[in-house]
Design an enzyme around this catalytic site. Sequence first.
Site, PDB file in Angstrom:
ATOM      1  N   SER A 119      20.260  11.562  43.867  1.00  0.00           N
ATOM      2  CA  SER A 119      20.045  10.345  44.111  1.00  0.00           C
ATOM      3  C   SER A 119      18.662   9.867  43.866  1.00  0.00           C
ATOM      4  CB  SER A 119      20.251  10.346  45.711  1.00  0.00           C
ATOM      5  OG  SER A 119      20.479   9.148  46.192  1.00  0.00           O
ATOM      6  N   ASP A 169      31.619   6.744  45.291  1.00  0.00           N
ATOM      7  CA  ASP A 169      30.258   7.097  45.873  1.00  0.00           C
ATOM      8  C   ASP A 169      29.925   5.865  46.780  1.00  0.00           C
ATOM      9  OD1 ASP A 169      27.525   7.362  46.688  1.00  0.00           O
ATOM     10  OD2 ASP A 169      26.918   8.291  44.515  1.00  0.00           O
ATOM     11  N   HIS A 194      28.872  11.085  47.314  1.00  0.00           N
ATOM     12  CA  HIS A 194      27.485  11.006  46.803  1.00  0.00           C
ATOM     13  C   HIS A 194      26.661  12.359  46.880  1.00  0.00           C
ATOM     14  CE1 HIS A 194      23.757   9.286  46.028  1.00  0.00           C
ATOM     15  NE2 HIS A 194      23.164   9.919  47.290  1.00  0.00           N
TER      16      HIS A 194
END
Length: 270
Positions: A93, A194, A224
């Site tokens: 991320s 996601d 995610h």
Amino acid sequence: MPVLPGAEPFRQPGGETGVLVCHGFTGSPQSVRPWAEHLAARGLTVSMPLLPGHGTRWQDLQVTRWQDWYATVERELRELSDQCERVFLCGLSMGGALVLRLAALHGDAVAGVVAVNPLNKLHGLLPKALPAARFLVRSSPGVIDDIAKKGASETGYDRVPLHAAHSLRQFLARVDTELPQVTQPLLVLHSRVDHVVSPLDSARILGRVSSQDVTETVLEDSYHVATLDHDAERIFTATDDFIDRLTVPADGSEQRTSEQRKGARARGGA
């Protein structure tokens, strides 16, 4: 404030190949700990820092900025570079955005980059309102625990501090302009579904980097936080093979992929 259980940083000395592993925004090292421990178990030198403002309470993140997070990973890269012949970068991320900037600015000091569901832009209306909204509202609902696997959970914040979110938005805009400076081998793994980071972010990154050696993998069974999800082992194996392929042994012998290593173990070999 005490660090939340499982959110502690992780460092383990190993061989001449180093790996920096970075967690995401409002998350903690817990979300990438299995990834880091897997790499350390292979005998690699691994560093997984706790980013400033993370791993305690969301109010601590409110007073930090992107410069604080980036300075931490840059320092870890320098230390790994002093200890190791080569260094790979891995990030989840926002951690993916952080390692991409390291790659853009540090060139030959980085042997390769692995990014899982990398963040490139904050989408929607709220990010556009952040310059003003952050002075009116302190926080918004959190974005942790986007995991498909039952029983798995992420250690992080249930609130997003808006001053920090505004700084994150500024950071992502800066990284986007620097992506053409990324020339190292790149492995991007992103989930088909996601709920935190749009798949458009991975597409944007892949379309802007200058890397010639690029691999894209779609994760079908994870959300995610894929490093804690059904596809975690797939991520670990892909990272192994990526590093093996790009690491030339000192004795000139051929590197073995993870599948070859498994076969050797099954036959009683090393």
